[in-house]
Design a protein around this motif. Structure first.
Motif, mmCIF file in Angstrom:
data_model
loop_
_atom_site.group_PDB
_atom_site.id
_atom_site.type_symbol
_atom_site.label_atom_id
_atom_site.label_comp_id
_atom_site.label_asym_id
_atom_site.label_seq_id
_atom_site.Cartn_x
_atom_site.Cartn_y
_atom_site.Cartn_z
ATOM 1 N N PRO A 15 -7.306 15.319 -19.045
ATOM 2 C CA PRO A 15 -8.456 15.946 -18.373
ATOM 3 C C PRO A 15 -8.525 15.652 -16.869
ATOM 4 C CG PRO A 15 -9.166 13.936 -19.423
ATOM 5 C CD PRO A 15 -7.684 14.101 -19.749
ATOM 6 N N THR A 16 -7.460 15.114 -16.273
ATOM 7 C CA THR A 16 -7.525 14.686 -14.872
ATOM 8 C C THR A 16 -6.682 15.519 -13.920
ATOM 9 O OG1 THR A 16 -5.709 13.098 -15.111
ATOM 10 C CG2 THR A 16 -7.938 12.304 -15.639
ATOM 11 N N ILE A 17 -6.126 16.616 -14.364
ATOM 12 C CA ILE A 17 -5.236 17.408 -13.510
ATOM 13 C C ILE A 17 -6.084 18.185 -12.490
ATOM 14 C CG2 ILE A 17 -3.427 19.156 -13.439
ATOM 15 C CD1 ILE A 17 -2.919 18.482 -16.442
ATOM 16 N N ARG A 18 -5.714 18.089 -11.225
ATOM 17 C CA ARG A 18 -6.475 18.761 -10.161
ATOM 18 C C ARG A 18 -5.832 20.067 -9.704
ATOM 19 N NH1 ARG A 18 -10.661 15.769 -9.739
ATOM 20 N NH2 ARG A 18 -10.604 13.547 -9.306
ATOM 21 N N THR A 19 -4.514 20.114 -9.751
ATOM 22 C CA THR A 19 -3.789 21.317 -9.361
ATOM 23 C C THR A 19 -2.539 21.423 -10.230
ATOM 24 O OG1 THR A 19 -2.868 22.568 -7.496
ATOM 25 C CG2 THR A 19 -2.488 20.194 -7.504
ATOM 26 N N GLU A 94 -7.876 14.891 -28.320
ATOM 27 C CA GLU A 94 -8.894 15.383 -27.381
ATOM 28 C C GLU A 94 -8.201 16.416 -26.506
ATOM 29 O OE1 GLU A 94 -11.265 12.538 -25.288
ATOM 30 O OE2 GLU A 94 -11.287 11.186 -27.011
ATOM 31 N N LEU A 95 -8.520 17.664 -26.750
ATOM 32 C CA LEU A 95 -7.880 18.772 -26.055
ATOM 33 C C LEU A 95 -8.842 19.339 -25.018
ATOM 34 C CD1 LEU A 95 -5.142 20.224 -26.330
ATOM 35 C CD2 LEU A 95 -6.266 21.845 -27.857
ATOM 36 N N TRP A 96 -8.306 19.670 -23.852
ATOM 37 C CA TRP A 96 -9.100 20.188 -22.740
ATOM 38 C C TRP A 96 -8.593 21.568 -22.339
ATOM 39 C CZ3 TRP A 96 -13.145 17.181 -21.196
ATOM 40 C CH2 TRP A 96 -13.145 15.872 -21.686
ATOM 41 N N ALA A 97 -9.504 22.446 -21.943
ATOM 42 C CA ALA A 97 -9.157 23.799 -21.504
ATOM 43 C C ALA A 97 -9.453 23.939 -20.015
ATOM 44 C CB ALA A 97 -9.955 24.831 -22.288
ATOM 45 N N PRO A 123 -7.549 24.912 -10.879
ATOM 46 C CA PRO A 123 -8.536 25.344 -11.873
ATOM 47 C C PRO A 123 -9.840 25.774 -11.209
ATOM 48 C CG PRO A 123 -7.543 23.250 -12.507
ATOM 49 C CD PRO A 123 -7.100 23.538 -11.107
ATOM 50 N N LEU A 124 -10.571 26.651 -11.882
ATOM 51 C CA LEU A 124 -11.843 27.147 -11.363
ATOM 52 C C LEU A 124 -12.952 26.095 -11.434
ATOM 53 C CD1 LEU A 124 -11.729 30.734 -12.899
ATOM 54 C CD2 LEU A 124 -11.287 30.061 -10.519
ATOM 55 N N GLY A 125 -12.717 25.030 -12.150
ATOM 56 C CA GLY A 125 -13.695 23.957 -12.290
ATOM 57 C C GLY A 125 -13.095 22.871 -13.153
ATOM 58 N N PRO A 126 -13.904 21.893 -13.518
ATOM 59 C CA PRO A 126 -13.383 20.840 -14.389
ATOM 60 C C PRO A 126 -13.023 21.405 -15.762
ATOM 61 C CG PRO A 126 -15.740 20.543 -14.009
ATOM 62 C CD PRO A 126 -15.303 21.699 -13.166
ATOM 63 N N PRO A 127 -12.079 20.764 -16.452
ATOM 64 C CA PRO A 127 -11.711 21.258 -17.777
ATOM 65 C C PRO A 127 -12.857 21.074 -18.761
ATOM 66 C CG PRO A 127 -10.726 19.128 -17.416
ATOM 67 C CD PRO A 127 -11.375 19.531 -16.116
ATOM 68 N N ARG A 128 -12.897 21.959 -19.749
ATOM 69 C CA ARG A 128 -13.913 21.868 -20.799
ATOM 70 C C ARG A 128 -13.274 21.299 -22.061
ATOM 71 N NH1 ARG A 128 -15.898 27.887 -21.197
ATOM 72 N NH2 ARG A 128 -13.673 28.144 -20.959
#
Length: 186
Positions: A15-19, A94-97, A123-128
Motif C-alpha cells: 500500500p506504499t507505492i507512490r508512482t 491484504e490487497l490494495w487497489a 495513482p489518482l489517490g491513495p490505494p483502497r
C-alpha cells in the motif's frame, strides 16, 4: 471492488507505492516495459494474492450450454479455481487497489485482458483496501472453488468453448496423471 468510470485499477499487496514506472515483468512474453492495470471487466482475475495460481473460466458468446453446465455448473456464469494450498493466503492477504486515469493506458491482448501504459503514472489517490476476497467473489456472482490440483479442470476448460484465463499457473502443484491434453507425458 470495481474501477470508477474513466479509471483502471492495479492490485498490489504493497500500500506504499507512490508512482509506477514501466518495467519488463520477469515472466513477460514480450520485451516492452509497461505499467499494468485492468478495466472493470477484468478486475476479478486479480482478486487473489499476487503469486496465487488461479484458473478462471466464464461464459462467452461462443460458449455452448453443454460446456457451461459441465465445467461451470448449472446456472453459473463464471468460476475461479484455486488450490487448497493457497486457501490460507487467499483468506489472509491484504490487497490494495490503485486507481489510474484510463486515458494513460491502452488495451493489451486480443481480446484485451489488461491495460498498459508505456510511461510513468501516478495513482489518482491513495490505494483502497479490497477487503474480503471471498465476499468480493460472492458479490460479483463468481463461484470460487478450492481443489487439490488445478490441472484436470484447467485442461478441460481450455479444450472447451468457454472463455478462460490462467494466471501464475507455474506456481500450481505439479500435474498428475498419464498425459496432458497434447498427448505428451507430463
Amino acid at each position: 471492488m470495481r474501477p470508477d468510470p474513466g479509471t483502471v485499477l492495479h492490485f498490489s499487496e504493497d500500500p506504499t507505492i507512490r508512482t509506477f514506472a514501466p518495467h519488463v515483468a520477469r515472466t513477460a512474453q514480450v520485451p516492452d516495459p509497461w505499467v499494468w492495470a485492468v478495466d472493470g471487466e477484468n478486475v476479478p482475475s486479480y482478486w487473489f494474492p499476487r503469486q496465487c495460481p488461479r484458473a478462471m473460466a466464464w461464459v462467452g458468446p461462443q460458449t455452448t450450454a453443454v460446456d457451461a453446465d459441465r465445467l461451470l455448473g448449472p446456472g453459473a456464469r463464471r468460476v475461479h479455481v484455486i488450490e487448497y494450498g493457497w486457501l490460507e493466503a487467499f483468506r489472509r492477504v491484504e490487497l490494495w487497489a490503485y486507481a489510474f486515469d484510463a486515458a494513460d493506458f491502452v488495451p493489451h491482448g486480443t481480446p484485451p485482458s489488461a491495460m498498459v501504459a508505456d510511461h510513468r503514472v501516478t495513482p489518482l489517490g491513495p490505494p483502497r483496501p479490497v477487503g474480503d476476497l471471498v465476499a468480493a467473489h460472492a458479490d460479483a456472482g463468481i463461484q470460487l472453488r478450492v481443489v487439490t490440483e488445478l490441472w484436470s479442470w484447467w485442461e478441460a476448460v481450455i479444450a472447451s468453448s468457454l472463455r478462460f484465463s490462467g494466471i501464475r499457473l507455474r506456481n500450481a502443484r505439479p500435474r498428475v496423471g498419464p498425459a496432458s491434453v497434447t498427448g505428451r507425458p507430463r
